[in-house]
Scaffold this motif. Structure first.
Motif, PDB file in Angstrom:
ATOM      1  N   THR A 182      22.068  86.224  37.328  1.00  0.00           N
ATOM      2  CA  THR A 182      21.232  86.561  38.478  1.00  0.00           C
ATOM      3  C   THR A 182      20.637  87.954  38.284  1.00  0.00           C
ATOM      4  O   THR A 182      21.317  88.865  37.811  1.00  0.00           O
ATOM      5  CB  THR A 182      22.053  86.540  39.785  1.00  0.00           C
ATOM      6  OG1 THR A 182      22.633  85.249  39.971  1.00  0.00           O
ATOM      7  CG2 THR A 182      21.174  86.872  40.985  1.00  0.00           C
ATOM      8  N   GLY A 227      18.995  90.830  40.661  1.00  0.00           N
ATOM      9  CA  GLY A 227      18.861  91.120  42.079  1.00  0.00           C
ATOM     10  C   GLY A 227      18.887  92.604  42.392  1.00  0.00           C
ATOM     11  O   GLY A 227      19.530  93.392  41.688  1.00  0.00           O
ATOM     12  N   GLU A 233      18.406  95.504  46.023  1.00  0.00           N
ATOM     13  CA  GLU A 233      18.291  95.683  47.468  1.00  0.00           C
ATOM     14  C   GLU A 233      17.817  97.093  47.755  1.00  0.00           C
ATOM     15  O   GLU A 233      17.983  98.000  46.928  1.00  0.00           O
ATOM     16  CB  GLU A 233      19.635  95.427  48.159  1.00  0.00           C
ATOM     17  CG  GLU A 233      20.740  96.394  47.746  1.00  0.00           C
ATOM     18  CD  GLU A 233      22.056  96.093  48.445  1.00  0.00           C
ATOM     19  OE1 GLU A 233      22.684  97.055  48.932  1.00  0.00           O
ATOM     20  OE2 GLU A 233      22.431  94.910  48.507  1.00  0.00           O
ATOM     21  N   TYR A 245      11.209  93.794  45.499  1.00  0.00           N
ATOM     22  CA  TYR A 245      10.602  92.597  44.898  1.00  0.00           C
ATOM     23  C   TYR A 245       9.975  92.936  43.541  1.00  0.00           C
ATOM     24  O   TYR A 245      10.175  92.220  42.552  1.00  0.00           O
ATOM     25  CB  TYR A 245       9.548  92.034  45.850  1.00  0.00           C
ATOM     26  CG  TYR A 245       8.877  90.781  45.351  1.00  0.00           C
ATOM     27  CD1 TYR A 245       9.408  89.523  45.624  1.00  0.00           C
ATOM     28  CD2 TYR A 245       7.698  90.855  44.597  1.00  0.00           C
ATOM     29  CE1 TYR A 245       8.794  88.379  45.156  1.00  0.00           C
ATOM     30  CE2 TYR A 245       7.073  89.715  44.126  1.00  0.00           C
ATOM     31  CZ  TYR A 245       7.618  88.479  44.413  1.00  0.00           C
ATOM     32  OH  TYR A 245       6.998  87.333  43.946  1.00  0.00           O
ATOM     33  N   VAL A 255      12.540  93.324  40.720  1.00  0.00           N
ATOM     34  CA  VAL A 255      13.031  92.043  40.207  1.00  0.00           C
ATOM     35  C   VAL A 255      11.996  91.408  39.290  1.00  0.00           C
ATOM     36  O   VAL A 255      12.326  90.898  38.206  1.00  0.00           O
ATOM     37  CB  VAL A 255      13.388  91.084  41.366  1.00  0.00           C
ATOM     38  CG1 VAL A 255      13.674  89.679  40.833  1.00  0.00           C
ATOM     39  CG2 VAL A 255      14.599  91.608  42.129  1.00  0.00           C
ATOM     40  N   ILE A 288      11.980  83.355  43.102  1.00  0.00           N
ATOM     41  CA  ILE A 288      12.564  84.583  43.649  1.00  0.00           C
ATOM     42  C   ILE A 288      12.849  84.395  45.138  1.00  0.00           C
ATOM     43  O   ILE A 288      12.004  83.920  45.896  1.00  0.00           O
ATOM     44  CB  ILE A 288      11.614  85.775  43.438  1.00  0.00           C
ATOM     45  CG1 ILE A 288      11.430  86.050  41.939  1.00  0.00           C
ATOM     46  CG2 ILE A 288      12.159  87.026  44.131  1.00  0.00           C
ATOM     47  CD1 ILE A 288      10.484  87.195  41.636  1.00  0.00           C
ATOM     48  N   ARG A 289      14.061  84.748  45.537  1.00  0.00           N
ATOM     49  CA  ARG A 289      14.462  84.687  46.939  1.00  0.00           C
ATOM     50  C   ARG A 289      14.388  86.084  47.538  1.00  0.00           C
ATOM     51  O   ARG A 289      14.766  87.064  46.890  1.00  0.00           O
ATOM     52  CB  ARG A 289      15.890  84.166  47.086  1.00  0.00           C
ATOM     53  CG  ARG A 289      16.104  82.736  46.689  1.00  0.00           C
ATOM     54  CD  ARG A 289      17.572  82.358  46.870  1.00  0.00           C
ATOM     55  NE  ARG A 289      18.006  82.552  48.242  1.00  0.00           N
ATOM     56  CZ  ARG A 289      18.993  83.363  48.594  1.00  0.00           C
ATOM     57  NH1 ARG A 289      19.627  84.104  47.693  1.00  0.00           N
ATOM     58  NH2 ARG A 289      19.338  83.476  49.871  1.00  0.00           N
ATOM     59  N   THR A 290      13.900  86.149  48.773  1.00  0.00           N
ATOM     60  CA  THR A 290      13.904  87.419  49.501  1.00  0.00           C
ATOM     61  C   THR A 290      14.503  87.201  50.879  1.00  0.00           C
ATOM     62  O   THR A 290      14.317  86.148  51.494  1.00  0.00           O
ATOM     63  CB  THR A 290      12.484  87.997  49.652  1.00  0.00           C
ATOM     64  OG1 THR A 290      11.667  87.068  50.384  1.00  0.00           O
ATOM     65  CG2 THR A 290      11.856  88.266  48.289  1.00  0.00           C
ATOM     66  N   HIS A 346      16.483  92.400  50.384  1.00  0.00           N
ATOM     67  CA  HIS A 346      17.073  91.890  49.153  1.00  0.00           C
ATOM     68  C   HIS A 346      16.065  90.986  48.431  1.00  0.00           C
ATOM     69  O   HIS A 346      15.261  90.292  49.067  1.00  0.00           O
ATOM     70  CB  HIS A 346      18.332  91.052  49.441  1.00  0.00           C
ATOM     71  CG  HIS A 346      19.369  91.760  50.237  1.00  0.00           C
ATOM     72  ND1 HIS A 346      20.475  92.340  49.673  1.00  0.00           N
ATOM     73  CD2 HIS A 346      19.474  91.952  51.588  1.00  0.00           C
ATOM     74  CE1 HIS A 346      21.222  92.877  50.630  1.00  0.00           C
ATOM     75  NE2 HIS A 346      20.641  92.654  51.803  1.00  0.00           N
ATOM     76  N   SER A 373      16.234  88.386  44.753  1.00  0.00           N
ATOM     77  CA  SER A 373      17.030  87.951  43.603  1.00  0.00           C
ATOM     78  C   SER A 373      16.442  86.680  43.017  1.00  0.00           C
ATOM     79  O   SER A 373      15.701  85.950  43.688  1.00  0.00           O
ATOM     80  CB  SER A 373      18.493  87.719  43.998  1.00  0.00           C
ATOM     81  OG  SER A 373      18.627  86.546  44.783  1.00  0.00           O
ATOM     82  N   SER A 431      17.727  83.481  40.062  1.00  0.00           N
ATOM     83  CA  SER A 431      18.751  82.941  39.172  1.00  0.00           C
ATOM     84  C   SER A 431      18.098  82.399  37.907  1.00  0.00           C
ATOM     85  O   SER A 431      16.971  81.894  37.942  1.00  0.00           O
ATOM     86  CB  SER A 431      19.531  81.821  39.868  1.00  0.00           C
ATOM     87  OG  SER A 431      20.188  82.303  41.017  1.00  0.00           O
ATOM     88  N   GLY A 448      19.802  95.307  37.348  1.00  0.00           N
ATOM     89  CA  GLY A 448      20.015  94.255  38.335  1.00  0.00           C
ATOM     90  C   GLY A 448      20.607  92.976  37.777  1.00  0.00           C
ATOM     91  O   GLY A 448      20.732  91.983  38.497  1.00  0.00           O
TER      92      GLY A 448
END
Length: 226
Positions: A25, A27, A29, A37, A40, A70-72, A90, A92, A94, A118
């Motif tokens: 991962t 990531g 914050e 963002y 990442v 990408i997750r936020t 945040h 991240s 995977s 990260g």
């Protein structure tokens, strides 16, 4: 009247893994979404480049890789006094990278653990190739049936009943009415989290040890002796 024997045969085999899939991962914050963002995205680009130079589907050392979206998200943490703190953003993503060369796998992971802020290693899945997995499963099932036949013959010999003959063979649990097959095995890739070890000089180094793949099978069989 024939005498009936119902037995369960089993067999387990172990084989060294042929592939190792890194689960990782990226990531970060921070107080604002955009810089988190962008960090990442920047690190992902560097990681992708390091994968692409190793990627060759046939010869490796990387035979396959993939990333997710990408997750936020954001949350407001609480401090120890019960006070809600400012918003934390945040981001991240995977990724999975499959290696056939485990030395290269360890080198690649070690590089990003130490150089990419990260980057975090979630684990490694050790597995066989599809063809060899199927061959091993077939061999294990064959040995499980042979084990059932041996057990039945031993019972018959103890009673001096002569040679037994099979009348039914099934996955474990299926000879009993209304019962579904038990999980008789298959290729169960072994996942082990990465560990850190100390070298002779006292420095930390990444230790990734592939574990043998365990494949097992169970069968139920019914035999009769005249």
């Amino acid at each position: 009247m024939p005498t009936e024997f119902t037995v369960r045969g089993s067999h387990t085999a172990f084989q060294s893994p042929e592939r190792g899939t890194v689960m990782a991962t990226l990531g970060f914050e921070g107080p604002a979404l955009k810089p988190v963002y962008n960090r990442v995205v920047s690190d992902l680009d560097a990681v992708k480049k390091s994968i692409q130079v190793l990627h060759n589907p046939e010869h490796g050392p990387v035979t396959w890789w993939a990333t997710k979206h990408i997750r936020t998200w954001a949350n407001r943490p609480w401090n120890q006094d019960g006070k809600q703190l400012p918003l934390v953003h945040h981001a991240s993503i995977s990724l999975e990278v499959k290696f056939q060369d485990f030395t290269k796998l360890t080198d690649w992971v070690g590089r990003h653990v130490t150089e990419t802020a990260g980057f975090s290693l979630d684990g490694v899945v050790w597995a066989l190739t599809e063809n060899n997995r199927q061959d091993l499963e077939k061999a294990v099932r064959t040995r499980a049936v042979q084990d059932a036949a041996r057990r039945a013959q031993e019972y018959a010999d103890a009673l001096d009943l002569g040679q037994v003959r099979p009348v039914a063979v099934a996955d474990a649990g299926m000879l009993t009415m209304g019962i579904s097959p038990m999980d008789g095995g298959g290729s169960a890739p072994y996942m082990r989290m990465a560990g850190m070890a100390k070298d002779s000089a006292g420095a930390s180094e990444l230790e990734l040890s592939p574990e043998d793949i365990e494949v097992s099978a169970q069968v139920d069989a019914r035999f009769v002796a005249e």
